[in-house]
Design a protein around this motif. Structure first.
Motif, PDB file in Angstrom:
ATOM      1  N   GLY A   1     -28.445 -24.616 -52.307  1.00  0.00           N
ATOM      2  CA  GLY A   1     -29.475 -25.552 -52.744  1.00  0.00           C
ATOM      3  C   GLY A   1     -30.198 -26.185 -51.566  1.00  0.00           C
ATOM      4  O   GLY A   1     -30.304 -25.616 -50.485  1.00  0.00           O
ATOM      5  N   ASP A   2     -30.685 -27.369 -51.775  1.00  0.00           N
ATOM      6  CA  ASP A   2     -31.478 -28.083 -50.800  1.00  0.00           C
ATOM      7  C   ASP A   2     -30.586 -28.573 -49.659  1.00  0.00           C
ATOM      8  O   ASP A   2     -29.762 -29.469 -49.840  1.00  0.00           O
ATOM      9  N   SER A   3     -30.759 -28.022 -48.468  1.00  0.00           N
ATOM     10  CA  SER A   3     -29.901 -28.393 -47.345  1.00  0.00           C
ATOM     11  C   SER A   3     -30.145 -29.826 -46.882  1.00  0.00           C
ATOM     12  O   SER A   3     -29.330 -30.387 -46.143  1.00  0.00           O
ATOM     13  N   ARG A   4     -31.263 -30.436 -47.312  1.00  0.00           N
ATOM     14  CA  ARG A   4     -31.492 -31.832 -46.942  1.00  0.00           C
ATOM     15  C   ARG A   4     -30.403 -32.734 -47.507  1.00  0.00           C
ATOM     16  O   ARG A   4     -30.078 -33.769 -46.919  1.00  0.00           O
ATOM     17  N   VAL A   5     -29.848 -32.353 -48.643  1.00  0.00           N
ATOM     18  CA  VAL A   5     -28.769 -33.139 -49.236  1.00  0.00           C
ATOM     19  C   VAL A   5     -27.598 -33.218 -48.257  1.00  0.00           C
ATOM     20  O   VAL A   5     -27.015 -34.289 -48.049  1.00  0.00           O
ATOM     21  N   VAL A   6     -27.267 -32.084 -47.644  1.00  0.00           N
ATOM     22  CA  VAL A   6     -26.172 -32.053 -46.673  1.00  0.00           C
ATOM     23  C   VAL A   6     -26.539 -32.850 -45.431  1.00  0.00           C
ATOM     24  O   VAL A   6     -25.769 -33.695 -44.957  1.00  0.00           O
ATOM     25  N   ASP A   7     -27.721 -32.596 -44.898  1.00  0.00           N
ATOM     26  CA  ASP A   7     -28.131 -33.241 -43.647  1.00  0.00           C
ATOM     27  C   ASP A   7     -28.136 -34.768 -43.769  1.00  0.00           C
ATOM     28  O   ASP A   7     -27.676 -35.474 -42.863  1.00  0.00           O
ATOM     29  N   LEU A   8     -28.629 -35.275 -44.872  1.00  0.00           N
ATOM     30  CA  LEU A   8     -28.727 -36.722 -45.031  1.00  0.00           C
ATOM     31  C   LEU A   8     -27.366 -37.345 -45.331  1.00  0.00           C
ATOM     32  O   LEU A   8     -27.097 -38.478 -44.935  1.00  0.00           O
ATOM     33  N   ALA A   9     -26.502 -36.600 -46.020  1.00  0.00           N
ATOM     34  CA  ALA A   9     -25.144 -37.104 -46.248  1.00  0.00           C
ATOM     35  C   ALA A   9     -24.382 -37.169 -44.925  1.00  0.00           C
ATOM     36  O   ALA A   9     -23.642 -38.126 -44.666  1.00  0.00           O
ATOM     37  N   VAL A  10     -24.562 -36.162 -44.084  1.00  0.00           N
ATOM     38  CA  VAL A  10     -23.937 -36.179 -42.763  1.00  0.00           C
ATOM     39  C   VAL A  10     -24.487 -37.339 -41.938  1.00  0.00           C
ATOM     40  O   VAL A  10     -23.743 -38.034 -41.237  1.00  0.00           O
ATOM     41  N   GLN A  11     -25.779 -37.565 -42.035  1.00  0.00           N
ATOM     42  CA  GLN A  11     -26.395 -38.674 -41.309  1.00  0.00           C
ATOM     43  C   GLN A  11     -25.786 -40.010 -41.723  1.00  0.00           C
ATOM     44  O   GLN A  11     -25.466 -40.850 -40.872  1.00  0.00           O
ATOM     45  N   ARG A  12     -25.597 -40.214 -43.035  1.00  0.00           N
ATOM     46  CA  ARG A  12     -24.996 -41.463 -43.511  1.00  0.00           C
ATOM     47  C   ARG A  12     -23.533 -41.571 -43.067  1.00  0.00           C
ATOM     48  O   ARG A  12     -23.061 -42.636 -42.693  1.00  0.00           O
ATOM     49  N   LEU A  13     -22.818 -40.434 -43.124  1.00  0.00           N
ATOM     50  CA  LEU A  13     -21.414 -40.437 -42.727  1.00  0.00           C
ATOM     51  C   LEU A  13     -21.267 -40.764 -41.244  1.00  0.00           C
ATOM     52  O   LEU A  13     -20.368 -41.513 -40.843  1.00  0.00           O
ATOM     53  N   ARG A  14     -22.148 -40.216 -40.418  1.00  0.00           N
ATOM     54  CA  ARG A  14     -22.106 -40.497 -38.983  1.00  0.00           C
ATOM     55  C   ARG A  14     -22.264 -41.988 -38.692  1.00  0.00           C
ATOM     56  O   ARG A  14     -21.621 -42.524 -37.794  1.00  0.00           O
ATOM     57  N   LYS A  15     -23.123 -42.641 -39.436  1.00  0.00           N
ATOM     58  CA  LYS A  15     -23.340 -44.073 -39.207  1.00  0.00           C
ATOM     59  C   LYS A  15     -22.074 -44.877 -39.461  1.00  0.00           C
ATOM     60  O   LYS A  15     -21.872 -45.925 -38.859  1.00  0.00           O
ATOM     61  N   LYS A  16     -21.231 -44.375 -40.351  1.00  0.00           N
ATOM     62  CA  LYS A  16     -20.028 -45.110 -40.726  1.00  0.00           C
ATOM     63  C   LYS A  16     -18.827 -44.772 -39.836  1.00  0.00           C
ATOM     64  O   LYS A  16     -18.053 -45.654 -39.472  1.00  0.00           O
ATOM     65  N   ILE A  17     -18.673 -43.499 -39.498  1.00  0.00           N
ATOM     66  CA  ILE A  17     -17.471 -43.099 -38.752  1.00  0.00           C
ATOM     67  C   ILE A  17     -17.725 -42.969 -37.258  1.00  0.00           C
ATOM     68  O   ILE A  17     -16.781 -42.839 -36.473  1.00  0.00           O
TER      69      ILE A  17
END
Length: 252
Positions: free
Chosen positions: A219-235
């Motif tokens: 599907g839309d790889s932006r979903v993955v990229d933005l979820a990783v971006q949010r996860l990076r901000k937290k961890i």
């Protein structure tokens, strides 16, 4: 409800007369300003056993969200008074409940903004019932998954994995950074568990889409990229490396 606007035949359980659908315990908040779409989607979800609360604008949706517990939020992006992106940000201040956005244009920048605000996934209008129900079921499963699902590396009796300042409790499903408990959404937690199950291994975006979002297709790889971006901000951004043109790798 099919893409052409015609109603479908209803859920198999309803047609066969079966009862006791566990979906009846699930409370969905639907926020959509178009009366016809709100009624149609609401009726479809209710036919499949979900309990639905509906609101015609963002501010009313925020009031309903604060008044009662909801298991999932289905938000239109373009809403009066408070748009879906702003509403999603408000929700994320106090809740990690799954959020599914609805967009009239799949390539819209609004979709990216919604995912950046904390939404877990999105569907494109006109709504296809099959796609909508599949996304809802996936988000609900993700919100209740157990630590036994991912193939986790060996741990000690406590089930703890340590990566510098980060500690992942694979049994209690808690993540701490420098001893501080992190508030991760179900999607972010599942994504992190996939990473820590394969430290040092580059994971393709398509693989993550299938494992975390349960897509049977890329599907839309932006979903993955933005979820990783949010996860990076937290961890911490240094825990996850980008493998250009391929995907991501969790540092050992």
């Amino acid at each position: 409800m099919r893409p052409d606007g015609r109603p479908d035949d209803g859920p198999p359980a309803q047609r066969s007369g079966a009862g006791g659908d566990p979906a009846a315990r699930v409370h969905i908040l639907l926020v959509e300003d178009d009366d016809a779409i709100r009624r149609s989607v609401g009726m479809t979800l209710e036919r499949y056993g979900y309990r639905v609360s509906a609101a015609p604008d963002g501010l009313t949706g925020l009031e309903k969200f604060r008044e009662a517990r909801h298991d999932l939020l289905l938000l239109d992006i373009m809403l009066p008074h408070l748009d879906g992106i702003g509403l999603c940000r408000k929700v994320r201040e106090t809740s990690q409940a799954p959020v599914l956005m609805m967009s009239a244009r799949g390539d819209s920048l609004d979709v990216v903004a919604g995912l950046e605000a904390g939404a877990d996934d999105y569907v494109v209008k006109p709504i296809d019932t099959t796609v909508l129900l599949a996304r809802i079921r996936t988000l609900l499963r993700r919100a209740t998954f157990t630590a036994a699902e991912p193939d986790m590396p060996p741990t000690d009796d406590t089930g703890l994995l340590a990566f510098r300042d980060l500690t992942v409790d694979t049994r209690g499903l808690e993540v701490r950074r420098d001893g501080r408990l992190l508030a991760l959404t179900p999607t972010e937690l599942r994504l992190l568990l996939e990473f820590v199950a394969a430290p040092g291994i580059a994971l393709q975006r398509g693989v993550l889409l299938r494992k975390v979002w349960d897509y049977g297709w890329d599907g839309d790889s932006r979903v993955v990229d933005l979820a990783v971006q949010r996860l990076r901000k937290k961890i911490g951004a240094d825990h996850i490396e980008t493998v250009r043109g391929f995907g991501y790798r969790f540092r050992r």
